[in-house]
Design a protein around this motif. Structure first.
Motif, PDB file in Angstrom:
ATOM      1  N   ALA A  97       4.600  11.664 -14.014  1.00  0.00           N
ATOM      2  CA  ALA A  97       5.153  11.133 -15.260  1.00  0.00           C
ATOM      3  C   ALA A  97       4.104  11.137 -16.363  1.00  0.00           C
ATOM      4  CB  ALA A  97       5.680   9.716 -15.041  1.00  0.00           C
ATOM      5  N   ALA A  98       2.866  10.772 -16.022  1.00  0.00           N
ATOM      6  CA  ALA A  98       1.784  10.755 -17.014  1.00  0.00           C
ATOM      7  C   ALA A  98       1.486  12.163 -17.516  1.00  0.00           C
ATOM      8  CB  ALA A  98       0.534  10.125 -16.418  1.00  0.00           C
ATOM      9  N   ALA A  99       1.502  13.134 -16.595  1.00  0.00           N
ATOM     10  CA  ALA A  99       1.259  14.523 -16.993  1.00  0.00           C
ATOM     11  C   ALA A  99       2.335  15.004 -17.970  1.00  0.00           C
ATOM     12  CB  ALA A  99       1.220  15.425 -15.766  1.00  0.00           C
ATOM     13  N   LEU A 100       3.590  14.707 -17.672  1.00  0.00           N
ATOM     14  CA  LEU A 100       4.675  15.098 -18.558  1.00  0.00           C
ATOM     15  C   LEU A 100       4.584  14.368 -19.897  1.00  0.00           C
ATOM     16  CD1 LEU A 100       7.707  15.242 -16.095  1.00  0.00           C
ATOM     17  CD2 LEU A 100       6.572  17.167 -17.220  1.00  0.00           C
ATOM     18  N   ALA A 101       4.188  13.100 -19.836  1.00  0.00           N
ATOM     19  CA  ALA A 101       4.052  12.323 -21.073  1.00  0.00           C
ATOM     20  C   ALA A 101       3.016  12.944 -21.998  1.00  0.00           C
ATOM     21  CB  ALA A 101       3.680  10.881 -20.752  1.00  0.00           C
ATOM     22  N   ALA A 102       1.961  13.488 -21.428  1.00  0.00           N
ATOM     23  CA  ALA A 102       0.913  14.107 -22.244  1.00  0.00           C
ATOM     24  C   ALA A 102       1.452  15.308 -23.010  1.00  0.00           C
ATOM     25  CB  ALA A 102      -0.260  14.530 -21.361  1.00  0.00           C
ATOM     26  N   GLY A 103       2.474  15.943 -22.486  1.00  0.00           N
ATOM     27  CA  GLY A 103       3.047  17.094 -23.174  1.00  0.00           C
ATOM     28  C   GLY A 103       4.224  16.740 -24.062  1.00  0.00           C
ATOM     29  N   ASN A 104       4.816  15.557 -23.828  1.00  0.00           N
ATOM     30  CA  ASN A 104       6.055  15.211 -24.528  1.00  0.00           C
ATOM     31  C   ASN A 104       5.956  14.034 -25.479  1.00  0.00           C
ATOM     32  OD1 ASN A 104       7.450  17.204 -23.065  1.00  0.00           O
ATOM     33  ND2 ASN A 104       7.875  15.787 -21.382  1.00  0.00           N
TER      34      ASN A 104
ATOM     35  N   THR B 286      -5.754  15.484 -17.204  1.00  0.00           N
ATOM     36  CA  THR B 286      -6.534  14.241 -17.280  1.00  0.00           C
ATOM     37  C   THR B 286      -5.632  13.025 -17.195  1.00  0.00           C
ATOM     38  OG1 THR B 286      -8.228  15.334 -18.611  1.00  0.00           O
ATOM     39  CG2 THR B 286      -8.193  12.933 -18.666  1.00  0.00           C
ATOM     40  N   ALA B 287      -4.458  13.097 -17.799  1.00  0.00           N
ATOM     41  CA  ALA B 287      -3.519  11.979 -17.745  1.00  0.00           C
ATOM     42  C   ALA B 287      -3.082  11.710 -16.302  1.00  0.00           C
ATOM     43  CB  ALA B 287      -2.302  12.272 -18.614  1.00  0.00           C
ATOM     44  N   ALA B 288      -2.759  12.786 -15.579  1.00  0.00           N
ATOM     45  CA  ALA B 288      -2.354  12.628 -14.181  1.00  0.00           C
ATOM     46  C   ALA B 288      -3.499  12.052 -13.351  1.00  0.00           C
ATOM     47  CB  ALA B 288      -1.912  13.971 -13.613  1.00  0.00           C
ATOM     48  N   ALA B 289      -4.713  12.566 -13.577  1.00  0.00           N
ATOM     49  CA  ALA B 289      -5.871  12.091 -12.824  1.00  0.00           C
ATOM     50  C   ALA B 289      -6.162  10.626 -13.129  1.00  0.00           C
ATOM     51  CB  ALA B 289      -7.092  12.947 -13.144  1.00  0.00           C
ATOM     52  N   ALA B 290      -6.017  10.229 -14.396  1.00  0.00           N
ATOM     53  CA  ALA B 290      -6.287   8.846 -14.784  1.00  0.00           C
ATOM     54  C   ALA B 290      -5.281   7.897 -14.151  1.00  0.00           C
ATOM     55  CB  ALA B 290      -6.262   8.718 -16.305  1.00  0.00           C
TER      56      ALA B 290
ATOM     57  N   ARG C 218       0.836  -1.208   0.000  1.00  0.00           N
ATOM     58  CA  ARG C 218       0.000   0.000   0.000  1.00  0.00           C
ATOM     59  C   ARG C 218       0.867   1.253   0.000  1.00  0.00           C
ATOM     60  NH1 ARG C 218      -4.227  -2.471   4.421  1.00  0.00           N
ATOM     61  NH2 ARG C 218      -5.737  -3.325   2.937  1.00  0.00           N
ATOM     62  N   ALA C 219       1.942   1.220   0.788  1.00  0.00           N
ATOM     63  CA  ALA C 219       2.846   2.369   0.826  1.00  0.00           C
ATOM     64  C   ALA C 219       3.497   2.578  -0.540  1.00  0.00           C
ATOM     65  CB  ALA C 219       3.920   2.156   1.899  1.00  0.00           C
ATOM     66  N   LEU C 220       3.859   1.498  -1.194  1.00  0.00           N
ATOM     67  CA  LEU C 220       4.457   1.603  -2.524  1.00  0.00           C
ATOM     68  C   LEU C 220       3.482   2.227  -3.517  1.00  0.00           C
ATOM     69  CD1 LEU C 220       6.546   1.082  -4.710  1.00  0.00           C
ATOM     70  CD2 LEU C 220       5.725  -1.288  -4.850  1.00  0.00           C
ATOM     71  N   LEU C 221       2.221   1.840  -3.452  1.00  0.00           N
ATOM     72  CA  LEU C 221       1.232   2.399  -4.371  1.00  0.00           C
ATOM     73  C   LEU C 221       1.019   3.891  -4.109  1.00  0.00           C
ATOM     74  CD1 LEU C 221      -1.204  -0.614  -4.591  1.00  0.00           C
ATOM     75  CD2 LEU C 221      -0.105   0.501  -6.541  1.00  0.00           C
ATOM     76  N   SER C 222       1.111   4.303  -2.860  1.00  0.00           N
ATOM     77  CA  SER C 222       1.020   5.737  -2.561  1.00  0.00           C
ATOM     78  C   SER C 222       2.200   6.489  -3.166  1.00  0.00           C
ATOM     79  CB  SER C 222       0.979   5.958  -1.037  1.00  0.00           C
ATOM     80  OG  SER C 222      -0.193   5.410  -0.487  1.00  0.00           O
ATOM     81  N   PHE C 223       3.381   5.903  -3.051  1.00  0.00           N
ATOM     82  CA  PHE C 223       4.569   6.494  -3.668  1.00  0.00           C
ATOM     83  C   PHE C 223       4.412   6.555  -5.183  1.00  0.00           C
ATOM     84  CE2 PHE C 223       8.549   5.451  -5.906  1.00  0.00           C
ATOM     85  CZ  PHE C 223       9.302   6.579  -5.602  1.00  0.00           C
ATOM     86  N   ARG C 224       3.958   5.458  -5.758  1.00  0.00           N
ATOM     87  CA  ARG C 224       3.795   5.397  -7.220  1.00  0.00           C
ATOM     88  C   ARG C 224       2.761   6.417  -7.698  1.00  0.00           C
ATOM     89  NH1 ARG C 224       2.300  -0.338  -9.128  1.00  0.00           N
ATOM     90  NH2 ARG C 224       2.248   0.812 -11.113  1.00  0.00           N
ATOM     91  N   ALA C 225       1.724   6.630  -6.905  1.00  0.00           N
ATOM     92  CA  ALA C 225       0.694   7.596  -7.316  1.00  0.00           C
ATOM     93  C   ALA C 225       1.302   8.973  -7.504  1.00  0.00           C
ATOM     94  CB  ALA C 225      -0.428   7.635  -6.283  1.00  0.00           C
ATOM     95  N   GLY C 226       2.180   9.362  -6.593  1.00  0.00           N
ATOM     96  CA  GLY C 226       2.819  10.664  -6.726  1.00  0.00           C
ATOM     97  C   GLY C 226       3.768  10.723  -7.909  1.00  0.00           C
ATOM     98  N   VAL C 227       4.592   9.707  -8.047  1.00  0.00           N
ATOM     99  CA  VAL C 227       5.607   9.695  -9.101  1.00  0.00           C
ATOM    100  C   VAL C 227       4.979   9.494 -10.474  1.00  0.00           C
ATOM    101  CG1 VAL C 227       7.571   8.398 -10.024  1.00  0.00           C
ATOM    102  CG2 VAL C 227       7.453   8.915  -7.576  1.00  0.00           C
ATOM    103  N   GLU C 228       4.133   8.488 -10.599  1.00  0.00           N
ATOM    104  CA  GLU C 228       3.628   8.133 -11.929  1.00  0.00           C
ATOM    105  C   GLU C 228       2.543   9.081 -12.429  1.00  0.00           C
ATOM    106  OE1 GLU C 228       3.490   3.963 -13.159  1.00  0.00           O
ATOM    107  OE2 GLU C 228       3.807   3.455 -11.043  1.00  0.00           O
ATOM    108  N   SER C 229       1.845   9.754 -11.532  1.00  0.00           N
ATOM    109  CA  SER C 229       0.886  10.761 -11.979  1.00  0.00           C
ATOM    110  C   SER C 229       1.618  11.920 -12.650  1.00  0.00           C
ATOM    111  CB  SER C 229       0.057  11.272 -10.798  1.00  0.00           C
ATOM    112  OG  SER C 229      -0.745  10.250 -10.273  1.00  0.00           O
TER     113      SER C 229
END
Length: 232
Positions: A105-112, A210-214, A92-103
């Motif tokens: 990353a997804a936002a940046l991916a939408a622009g790049n 939207t990418a970050a939220a998804a 669960r702690a890992l998923l909380s960490f991933r939510a911050g990091v990967e959200s």
């Protein structure tokens, strides 16, 4: 003597699961195969499998056999490696960490993201769908999708973070090994696929919010799906 044989068998199977020789979701060798390989009795094999179940390394489905779950990793604190999950609380702690990091990353991916990067996301999605209920393959394709999102971000630190965790960051709870009633992809995996596709579509649309939220919703749902099962 039986105790010694069981310990030896447990140690051997544990090593195979942890080093990936038996990948997450793969079926363990049959009782007959283990009896032949190790020269032990059926009772010793069953005792060894029970011990691995207690460690959260193995899930047994009646009539189908025993399957490897996502293994814990050796201690890496001394080598500077990323700590990997061993318990439900740590997952669960890992998923909380991933939510911050990967959200992010997804936002940046939408622009790049380039067309080639979108194609990489599509390839991972198609492979995940094709994996059906073959859990080991599905885990590999699941990780490939998240890695492709990190790569599309254009920031190599996101990629490094995911590579440090490796496929073991993808949860392998027992439910992921349960087949669908019609023999197709389970409802659980269908939900994961739909969540992945929502992330992909937002990235392809060039919509960072939207990418970050998804991505955040996907990982929040993943946390909910862990439930309270041992080995989740």
């Amino acid at each position: 003597m039986k105790q010694t044989l069981a310990v030896s068998l447990v140690d051997s199977l544990r090593r195979r699961i942890v080093d990936g020789t038996i990948p997450s979701g793969e079926k363990l060798p049959s009782e007959s195969a283990l009896i032949g390989e190790f020269g032990v009795s059926r009772t010793v094999v069953r005792e060894a499998v029970s011990r691995l179940q207690a460690e959260g390394l193995v899930y047994t489905r009646r009539g189908s056999g025993s399957f490897a779950l996502t293994p814990p990793s050796p201690d890496e604190d001394s080598t500077g490696g990323m700590r990997r999950p061993r318990t439900l609380a740590e997952r669960r702690a890992l998923l909380s960490f991933r939510a911050g990091v990967e959200s992010e990353a997804a936002a940046l991916a939408a622009g790049n993201a380039t067309p080639a990067m979108i194609a990489a996301l599509d390839s991972a999605l198609e492979a995940f769908d094709a994996a059906g209920n073959h859990a080991a393959t599905a885990v590999s394709c699941d990780f490939a999708f998240h890695r492709a999102v990190a790569e599309a971000s254009g920031n190599f630190y996101f990629v490094d973070a995911l590579l440090s965790l490796g496929p073991a960051m993808i949860a392998m709870p027992p439910e992921r090994l349960e087949p669908a009633d019609d023999g197709g992809q389970s409802e659980r995996l269908q939900r994961v696929a739909a969540e992945h596709r929502a992330v992909r579509n937002a990235i392809a649309a060039g919509d960072p919010l939207t990418a970050a939220a998804a991505m955040r919703l996907h990982l929040a749902n993943s946390r909910s799906r862990l439930g309270g099962e041992p080995g989740s």
